[in-house]
Design a protein around this motif. Structure first.
Motif, PDB file in Angstrom:
ATOM      1  N   LEU A 205       0.855  -1.179   0.000  1.00  8.29           N
ATOM      2  CA  LEU A 205       0.000   0.000   0.000  1.00  8.29           C
ATOM      3  C   LEU A 205       0.900   1.242   0.000  1.00  8.29           C
ATOM      4  O   LEU A 205       2.094   1.148   0.309  1.00  8.29           O
ATOM      5  N   PRO A 206       0.376   2.415  -0.354  1.00 13.03           N
ATOM      6  CA  PRO A 206       1.192   3.635  -0.291  1.00 13.03           C
ATOM      7  C   PRO A 206       1.819   3.802   1.091  1.00 13.03           C
ATOM      8  O   PRO A 206       1.154   3.647   2.112  1.00 13.03           O
ATOM      9  N   VAL A 207       3.116   4.088   1.101  1.00  8.30           N
ATOM     10  CA  VAL A 207       3.861   4.181   2.365  1.00  8.30           C
ATOM     11  C   VAL A 207       3.430   5.420   3.153  1.00  8.30           C
ATOM     12  O   VAL A 207       3.237   6.507   2.601  1.00  8.30           O
ATOM     13  N   GLU A 208       3.268   5.246   4.461  1.00 10.74           N
ATOM     14  CA  GLU A 208       2.960   6.352   5.370  1.00 10.74           C
ATOM     15  C   GLU A 208       4.271   6.857   5.994  1.00 10.74           C
ATOM     16  O   GLU A 208       4.959   6.109   6.695  1.00 10.74           O
ATOM     17  N   ARG A 209       4.636   8.114   5.726  1.00  8.72           N
ATOM     18  CA  ARG A 209       5.836   8.714   6.316  1.00  8.72           C
ATOM     19  C   ARG A 209       5.396   9.718   7.378  1.00  8.72           C
ATOM     20  O   ARG A 209       4.716  10.708   7.078  1.00  8.72           O
ATOM     21  N   VAL A 210       5.788   9.457   8.629  1.00 11.23           N
ATOM     22  CA  VAL A 210       5.329  10.299   9.743  1.00 11.23           C
ATOM     23  C   VAL A 210       6.488  10.588  10.696  1.00 11.23           C
ATOM     24  O   VAL A 210       7.555   9.972  10.614  1.00 11.23           O
ATOM     25  N   ARG A 211       6.263  11.523  11.627  1.00 11.74           N
ATOM     26  CA  ARG A 211       7.271  11.828  12.647  1.00 11.74           C
ATOM     27  C   ARG A 211       7.459  10.617  13.569  1.00 11.74           C
ATOM     28  O   ARG A 211       6.546   9.824  13.763  1.00 11.74           O
ATOM     29  N   HIS A 212       8.664  10.526  14.134  1.00  8.65           N
ATOM     30  CA  HIS A 212       8.983   9.412  15.030  1.00  8.65           C
ATOM     31  C   HIS A 212       8.373   9.681  16.404  1.00  8.65           C
ATOM     32  O   HIS A 212       9.058   9.929  17.402  1.00  8.65           O
ATOM     33  N   GLU A 213       7.019   9.636  16.423  1.00 11.58           N
ATOM     34  CA  GLU A 213       6.263   9.893  17.648  1.00 11.58           C
ATOM     35  C   GLU A 213       5.150   8.857  17.771  1.00 11.58           C
ATOM     36  O   GLU A 213       4.552   8.449  16.772  1.00 11.58           O
ATOM     37  N   GLU A 214       4.864   8.470  18.994  1.00 11.25           N
ATOM     38  CA  GLU A 214       3.869   7.425  19.245  1.00 11.25           C
ATOM     39  C   GLU A 214       2.527   7.734  18.602  1.00 11.25           C
ATOM     40  O   GLU A 214       1.928   6.903  17.903  1.00 11.25           O
ATOM     41  N   GLY A 215       2.001   8.948  18.815  1.00 11.46           N
ATOM     42  CA  GLY A 215       0.688   9.286  18.293  1.00 11.46           C
ATOM     43  C   GLY A 215       0.643   9.284  16.774  1.00 11.46           C
ATOM     44  O   GLY A 215      -0.316   8.766  16.170  1.00 11.46           O
ATOM     45  N   SER A 216       1.647   9.853  16.139  1.00 11.91           N
ATOM     46  CA  SER A 216       1.683   9.898  14.674  1.00 11.91           C
ATOM     47  C   SER A 216       1.731   8.497  14.078  1.00 11.91           C
ATOM     48  O   SER A 216       1.053   8.191  13.087  1.00 11.91           O
TER      49      SER A 216
END
Length: 547
Positions: A205-216
């Motif tokens: 699936l399209p990759v999700e790039r997020v901040r290195h944070e638990e909530g994100s």
């Protein structure tokens, strides 16, 4: 079974225990002696021979091998025809081979007459790959012994060997980012993960790039879950070091749980396994950014095969889990050894060359030269044969030219091969063979004789022949077979060079097999490529696409 010297008067119907060379004839080991064979032995001055004679209740070796094969066969597993007391089992589809090791051990422990050898448990296999071989050691097995072995093989509801086909799963990847992380590192993680998933028949699936944070990360996991992800992966910008770290905590925050953190596999120690609403969720170790084998591969393969991975499965991976060399760590000076530990020399691989015979005049297809006829992708047949040889471990590849020498060499332009021209190619096959043999390097212990009109014999097939080659153990001639029929190419030890040098006319060296039957081994192949040559226009029309 009665084994030992047998007077010729009692030898009819007995099984010959050892190959015998008679004048103008060879009686091979395993031959059932008929009137003609007994007469030939008498003419040779023999009074007795070493034989095996079946007693009441004995089951001949081929029948015994076939019966045990039937007991071991399961869905997605095919078997070869029994020959010389052997049946091979093959995969009919790509998947994961799962073995009940205790039951196979139990089968092998019943009696020395029956053996089963398999690939390692949890091996990834492709369609047509050999999984196991069943070999009956003597010429017959007592019926009561065979019945016990069959009962052991069938002693559980599930068969002892199973193929779990890979499923086309959708995989979601969350890629976490921290300031200062190079883009190339991020791209490498995506490329390596995509390659693994696609190799197991899955899609990304399209990759999700997020901040290195638990909530994100938790929010990204939820989005991928809604998008239909059947496996969830987290590749962290920083390695996970604790169950409460960002990746595992995000799994819990997204409504999941952690099954196990860590694994006794190196590389791969820092893998974290969990699940969210029944969907496997993994935090990947840093080594997963590399395409090299690591513990994540073992877990992913099982998930794609439909196996639920539990804590006990992870903890059982330690034996065989050392997948890399670990450099010796510095020691305090007083503890350091005065001399380095000796290194064990690896087992030396056999040096095998390949001779591709491409000198013939293609009389049956004149005026066309069949070796230069292109397939549906525009690749000349001789080029396909050479490319297959180059894909194997054979080196060097020697191409023997003759008829239309310049055109053949042009068709192979740019390929790392040696050319040997057969000046007298018009005299027949023997002249081409001798030209190739003359070009063999001194270090070649053996050589494959490949025919230029057999383009379906792939590199892995040649490697199977090379793997079986061991003159010191009596395997000096290796012949491929399919369902018992003998084919090409054959692999020969250089010990046969003097005899081959005396061959004349339009014949090869195959007749030497009868003379040296006790030095020959047959290797059963998964398909009929070793039987198929293309020497007519009609045959060429049926040539499959390459690649």
């Amino acid at each position: 079974m009665i084994f030992g010297p047998t007077p010729l008067e009692e030898a009819k119907g007995a099984i010959l225990a050892h190959s015998l060379r008679l004048t103008g004839k060879v009686l091979k080991k395993g031959t059932v002696l008929d009137d003609a064979a007994v007469a030939a032995l008498k003419d040779a001055g023999k009074r007795e021979v070493i034989t095996a004679r079946l007693e009441a209740g004995d089951v001949p070796e081929d029948e015994a091998a076939e019966r045990l094969a039937v007991a071991l066969t399961a869905p997605h597993i095919a078997r070869s025809r029994a020959a010389t007391g052997r049946v091979n089992l093959f995969a009919e589809t790509a998947g994961l081979l799962v073995i009940d090791a205790k039951r196979i051990d139990a089968v092998n422990a019943v009696d020395e007459s029956l053996t089963v050898a398999t690939l390692p448990n949890h091996t990834v296999v492709s369609a047509k790959e050999m999984l196991a071989t069943i070999k009956v050691i003597p010429f017959a097995v007592p019926g009561r012994v065979l019945s016990v072995v069959e009962a052991v093989a069938r002693s559980a509801a599930a068969p002892p060997l199973t193929i779990h086909p890979f499923r086309p799963l959708k995989v979601g990847l969350v890629l976490t980012e921290l300031p200062g992380i190079k883009e190339s590192v991020m791209e490498g993680a995506v490329e390596a993960t995509s390659a693994r998933v696609e190799a197991l028949h899955g899609t990304m699936l399209p990759v999700e790039r997020v901040r290195h944070e638990e909530g994100s990360v938790a929010e990204a996991l939820s989005r991928l879950k809604r998008a239909g992800a059947e496996i969830l992966l987290i590749a962290g910008a920083s390695a996970v070091v604790d169950r409460r770290d960002v990746g595992p905590a995000a799994i819990i925050r997204a409504g999941g749980a952690i099954t196990h953190f860590g694994m006794p596999v190196d590389p791969g120690n820092l893998l974290c396994l969990g699940e969210i609403a029944g969907i496997p969720a993994l935090v990947l170790p840093g080594c997963a950014r590399s395409p090299k084998l690591n513990g994540f591969d073992w877990v992913l393969e099982r998930l794609f095969a439909g196996l639920k991975v539990k804590r006990a499965d992870i903890t059982a991976m330690g034996v065989g889990g050392l997948l890399k060399e670990i450099e010796v760590r510095p020691l305090p000076r007083e503890q350091a050894p005065r001399t380095p530990a000796p290194l064990l020399a690896p087992r030396r691989a056999r040096t095998v060359a390949a001779i591709v015979l491409a000198a013939g005049r293609s009389r049956r297809m004149a005026p066309l030269n069949k070796l230069l006829v292109a397939d549906q992708q525009g690749v000349p047949m001789v080029a396909r044969v050479v490319d297959n040889a180059l894909a194997s471990h054979a080196r060097p590849i020697i191409v023997v030219t003759g008829h239309e020498r310049d055109r053949v060499e042009e068709a192979l332009s740019g390929r790392p091969v040696l050319f040997a021209h057969a000046e007298h190619y018009a005299e027949g096959l023997s002249a081409s063979l001798k030209a190739g043999l003359a070009a063999l390097p001194e270090e070649a212990e053996g050589f494959l004789v490949c025919l230029g009109d057999m383009p379906l014999v792939a590199g892995p097939m040649l490697d199977r022949l090379i793997a079986a080659f061991d003159p010191e153990e009596g395997r000096a001639i290796v012949m491929p077979t399919f369902r018992g029929k003998q084919g090409n190419p054959m692999l020969w030890s250089r010990e046969f060079l003097p005899e081959m040098a005396s061959i004349t006319g339009d014949v090869g060296a195959r007749h030497l097999v009868g003379k040296h039957a006790d030095r020959m081994v047959e290797v059963e192949m998964a398909d009929d490529a070793v039987l198929r040559d293309f020497d007519t226009t009609d045959a060429l029309k049926g040539l499959p696409r390459s690649g």
